[in-house]
Design a protein around this motif. Sequence first.
Motif, short mmCIF file in Angstrom:
data_model
loop_
_atom_site.label_atom_id
_atom_site.label_comp_id
_atom_site.label_asym_id
_atom_site.label_seq_id
_atom_site.Cartn_x
_atom_site.Cartn_y
_atom_site.Cartn_z
N GLY A 79 54.63 -36.12 -23.09
CA GLY A 79 53.39 -36.21 -22.11
C GLY A 79 53.67 -37.21 -20.89
N MET A 80 54.20 -38.35 -21.53
CA MET A 80 54.52 -39.61 -20.58
C MET A 80 55.41 -39.17 -19.51
N ILE A 81 56.58 -38.46 -20.00
CA ILE A 81 57.68 -38.08 -19.00
C ILE A 81 57.05 -37.23 -18.06
N SER A 82 56.29 -35.96 -18.63
CA SER A 82 55.63 -35.06 -17.74
C SER A 82 54.90 -35.61 -16.86
N ASN A 83 54.17 -36.74 -16.88
CA ASN A 83 53.05 -37.44 -16.04
C ASN A 83 54.11 -38.06 -14.94
N PHE A 84 55.08 -38.83 -15.33
CA PHE A 84 56.01 -39.40 -14.57
C PHE A 84 56.49 -38.49 -13.50
N VAL A 85 56.89 -37.24 -13.94
CA VAL A 85 57.42 -36.29 -13.19
C VAL A 85 56.65 -35.58 -12.14
N ALA A 86 55.41 -35.47 -12.58
CA ALA A 86 54.39 -34.81 -11.80
C ALA A 86 54.03 -35.76 -10.79
N SER A 87 54.10 -37.14 -10.87
CA SER A 87 53.85 -38.16 -9.94
C SER A 87 54.86 -37.99 -8.78
N LEU A 88 56.19 -37.84 -9.26
CA LEU A 88 57.11 -37.79 -8.39
C LEU A 88 57.12 -36.69 -7.61
N LEU A 89 56.74 -35.53 -8.17
CA LEU A 89 56.81 -34.11 -7.54
C LEU A 89 55.78 -34.21 -6.42
N PHE A 90 54.72 -34.80 -6.61
CA PHE A 90 53.48 -34.81 -5.93
C PHE A 90 53.67 -36.00 -4.69
N ARG A 99 56.77 -39.90 6.60
CA ARG A 99 57.75 -40.88 7.52
C ARG A 99 58.18 -40.49 8.86
N HIS A 100 58.14 -39.01 8.91
CA HIS A 100 58.79 -38.22 10.03
C HIS A 100 57.70 -37.87 11.26
N PHE A 101 56.41 -37.59 10.47
CA PHE A 101 55.35 -37.28 11.23
C PHE A 101 54.15 -38.18 10.81
N ARG A 102 54.26 -39.37 11.44
CA ARG A 102 53.09 -40.20 11.29
C ARG A 102 51.62 -39.97 11.91
N SER A 103 51.05 -39.15 11.44
CA SER A 103 49.75 -38.79 12.07
C SER A 103 49.01 -38.10 10.91
N VAL A 104 47.52 -37.72 11.37
CA VAL A 104 46.70 -36.96 10.29
C VAL A 104 47.17 -35.86 10.10
N LYS A 105 47.84 -35.17 10.85
CA LYS A 105 48.29 -33.85 10.57
C LYS A 105 49.44 -33.84 9.59
N GLY A 106 50.51 -34.78 10.03
CA GLY A 106 51.51 -35.19 9.19
C GLY A 106 51.21 -35.35 7.75
N LEU A 107 50.25 -36.26 7.63
CA LEU A 107 49.58 -36.57 6.17
C LEU A 107 49.27 -35.17 5.50
N ILE A 108 48.36 -34.43 6.09
CA ILE A 108 47.80 -33.17 5.54
C ILE A 108 48.69 -32.21 5.28
N ALA A 109 49.83 -32.13 6.07
CA ALA A 109 51.15 -31.11 5.82
C ALA A 109 51.71 -31.70 4.71
N GLY A 110 51.93 -33.04 4.54
CA GLY A 110 52.80 -33.59 3.60
C GLY A 110 51.96 -33.29 2.14
N LEU A 111 50.90 -33.42 2.03
CA LEU A 111 49.98 -33.13 0.93
C LEU A 111 49.98 -31.74 0.55
N GLY A 112 50.26 -30.84 1.60
CA GLY A 112 50.13 -29.39 1.29
C GLY A 112 51.37 -28.99 0.65
N ILE A 113 52.45 -29.52 1.07
CA ILE A 113 54.11 -29.40 0.44
C ILE A 113 53.89 -29.93 -0.90
N ALA A 114 53.18 -30.97 -1.15
CA ALA A 114 53.10 -31.73 -2.33
C ALA A 114 52.46 -30.81 -3.36
N ILE A 115 51.30 -30.28 -2.96
CA ILE A 115 50.75 -29.44 -3.80
C ILE A 115 51.67 -28.28 -4.34
#
Length: 204
Positions: A79-90, A99-115
Amino acid sequence: MKESKTFRLVMYAVLGSMATALMFVSIPMPMFLSFLSMDFSELPVLFAALLFSPVAGIAVAGIKILLYTLFMGAGDPVGMISNFVASLLFVLPVAYVYRHFRSVKGLIAGLGIAIVSMTIGLAALNYLVFLPAYSWLIGWEMSSQVMLTTVLAGILPFNIVKGLAISILFVPLFLKLAPMLEKKSYGGNLQRKTPAGTYNLKQN
């Protein structure tokens, strides 16, 4: 420079402690699987990765798991390894996109990719690694069909919901708190600092 390094180390410790505390505040999700519960410990990890660097996010995720293990013991290593991996994947996809698109849209796009990254990555890892490891640890044989059903009916939709919930909470928190944290950085290398040293988060 010394103050900047001290600030970063203090922030790593503070964010790691906050992430650990959030792991203790979990919400059961029986509509998916009885053993799944949602927590928001990725929020401080996201702050570390976006304010400082992806490596900082990895460090805070590691501190989170280490402190939680110290408090709770090492009774659930999978469970701990899974939690750590989940954090990294997200967290890492958000950090690299932002880092490449420092804007609100970049933040939202990054979160979408992270999901997508966390959902697909954990689905595959649970089927191939984590569920077989759990099965071996508890001495209960789990067939491939049972594991596939567990992943598709429980783990996959759970991580979609969790990713969306974290994203919805994180965006307003980050937009509100990031400028204040930048002002306290003593000239530290926060990712959103422009060459002139001012905070810059474009709205498009």
